[in-house]
Enzyme design. Structure first.
Site, PDB file in Angstrom:
ATOM      1  N   SER A 121      -6.563  -1.093  -4.040  1.00  0.00           N
ATOM      2  CA  SER A 121      -6.756  -2.474  -4.465  1.00  0.00           C
ATOM      3  C   SER A 121      -8.126  -2.655  -5.129  1.00  0.00           C
ATOM      4  CB  SER A 121      -6.577  -3.400  -3.256  1.00  0.00           C
ATOM      5  OG  SER A 121      -6.411  -4.739  -3.665  1.00  0.00           O
ATOM      6  N   ASP A 134       0.313  -3.653  -3.678  1.00  0.00           N
ATOM      7  CA  ASP A 134      -1.001  -3.419  -3.083  1.00  0.00           C
ATOM      8  C   ASP A 134      -0.927  -2.460  -1.904  1.00  0.00           C
ATOM      9  OD1 ASP A 134      -3.481  -3.870  -1.533  1.00  0.00           O
ATOM     10  OD2 ASP A 134      -3.809  -5.506  -2.948  1.00  0.00           O
TER      11      ASP A 134
END
Length: 357
Positions: A43, A200
């Protein structure tokens, strides 16, 4: 610290706007000449890793400052606690309402007609494609994919639930792979890469230690892991405190379980185990952060996080320079700052067993 008898890896967790802390921590590594040969990120950590690996060493800090809107040099402006809370909360509200330039914009938040970029990706609150334009400006992808430093990026398969990793040793990494690693659903749309729909990495592995620790090695390894969410914290007293603590625990407990599992595996290897030392640095002092901290992209907050990361990493490297950390012993050793004496590092053990009631 050049010419050290061990390899250096850097692991960077997710945390959205908190990622400026990692940029400051990297600046401290750069200042000390301790450049990693391998970076693994998830991320926000994947974005930071791409900027570092996709630039010459002399340009990396400057590019990170552009990314996080941290020009540096300004003296911190210490506001009263209540005023600072209002400022950060207002910055968060503005981001949630309007997005953040160069990273993401609202998509369907005002109704199905609000789709300014004509995005046909799966439904989400925000369009993450502006991040791709920022990456194209800040990252030399040819340099990044030359693999010096080597870059690995973690993501999660939205359909199968599998962890997925992209590595410049075997895969060309571009904007889509980085966007996928940062696509926390339903805030951001998952990204289709090949046959997979990816999101993510924080969904399952916010601090991607597995990528680094699972590789066989012949030289000792110093693995510096920068976690953006603290494992320990004070008892919550307000609704905002509880919201912050919930975020922290959802992600930081992943790191605790991963380290506990790796310590158990290395223990089983006995004297034949490789020599790995993990220095875990967490953004621990978040007293000024608000419940929506991950969406507070204000330059004042970014500067404060940058300074905190730089100071904490400098302190950790000082302990390393003083010889307070054992290097070269077989097995896995994990150190983190002593909460009662942040300038010192203490060895830690994480258990797979639940604590006694």
């Amino acid at each position: 610290m050049n010419g050290q008898p061990y390899d250096v890896a850097l692991v960077l967790s997710g945390g959205n706007a908190l990622g400026a802390y990692q940029a400051g921590a990297y600046e401290a590594l750069h200042d000390q000449g301790l450049e990693p040969s391998w970076i693994a990120g998830a991320s926000a950590g994947a974005v930071n890793g791409a900027v570092i690996c996709g630039n010459k060493a002399a340009d990396r800090v400057g590019r990170l400052r552009e990314l996080w809107n941290c020009p540096g040099g300004a003296e911190p402006f210490d506001l009263p606690a209540m005023v600072e809370t209002v400022r950060r909360s207002w910055a968060t509200a503005l981001t949630l309402a309007a997005g953040h330039p160069g990273l993401f914009v609202p998509r369907h938040i005002y109704g199905p007609w609000w789709n300014p970029l004509g995005n046909d990706e799966p439904a989400s609150l925000y369009d993450l494609r502006p991040l791709a334009h920022t990456l194209q400006r800040l990252v030399d992808f040819d340099r990044l994919n030359e693999g010096s430093p080597r870059l690995s990026i973690a993501a999660a398969d939205i359909q199968s639930g599998e962890d997925v990793a992209f590595d410049t040793n075997s895969h060309r990494i571009g904007c889509d792979e980085i966007r996928a690693s940062a696509a926390l659903i339903p805030m951001f749309p998952p990204v289709a890469i090949g046959e997979r729909l990816l999101g993510d990495a924080g969904i399952s592995v916010n601090l991607p230690l597995d990528i680094i620790l699972s590789e066989k090695r012949t030289r000792p390894l110093l693995c510096i892991a920068v976690d953006l969410l603290p494992l320990s914290g004070d008892r919550p007293h307000t609704l905002g405190d509880s919201a912050k603590r919930s975020q922290d625990l959802m992600f930081a407990t992943q790191s605790r379980r991963a380290l506990a599992a790796w310590q158990a595996l290395f223990d089983a290897g006995g004297e034949q185990a490789a020599s790995v030392t993990v220095l875990r640095l967490a953004y621990a002092d978040q007293a000024k952060e608000v419940a929506g901290k991950a969406f507070d992209f204000s330059s004042q907050s970014a500067e404060a996080r940058w300074r905190a990361g730089h100071e904490a990493m400098t302190s950790m490297l000082s302990a390393l320079g003083r010889g307070e950390i054992a290097m070269g012993d077989p097995g896995l050793s994990v150190y983190q700052p002593d909460p009662h004496a942040p300038n010192k590092l203490e060895p830690v053990r994480f258990s797979m067993r639940p604590a006694a009631a």
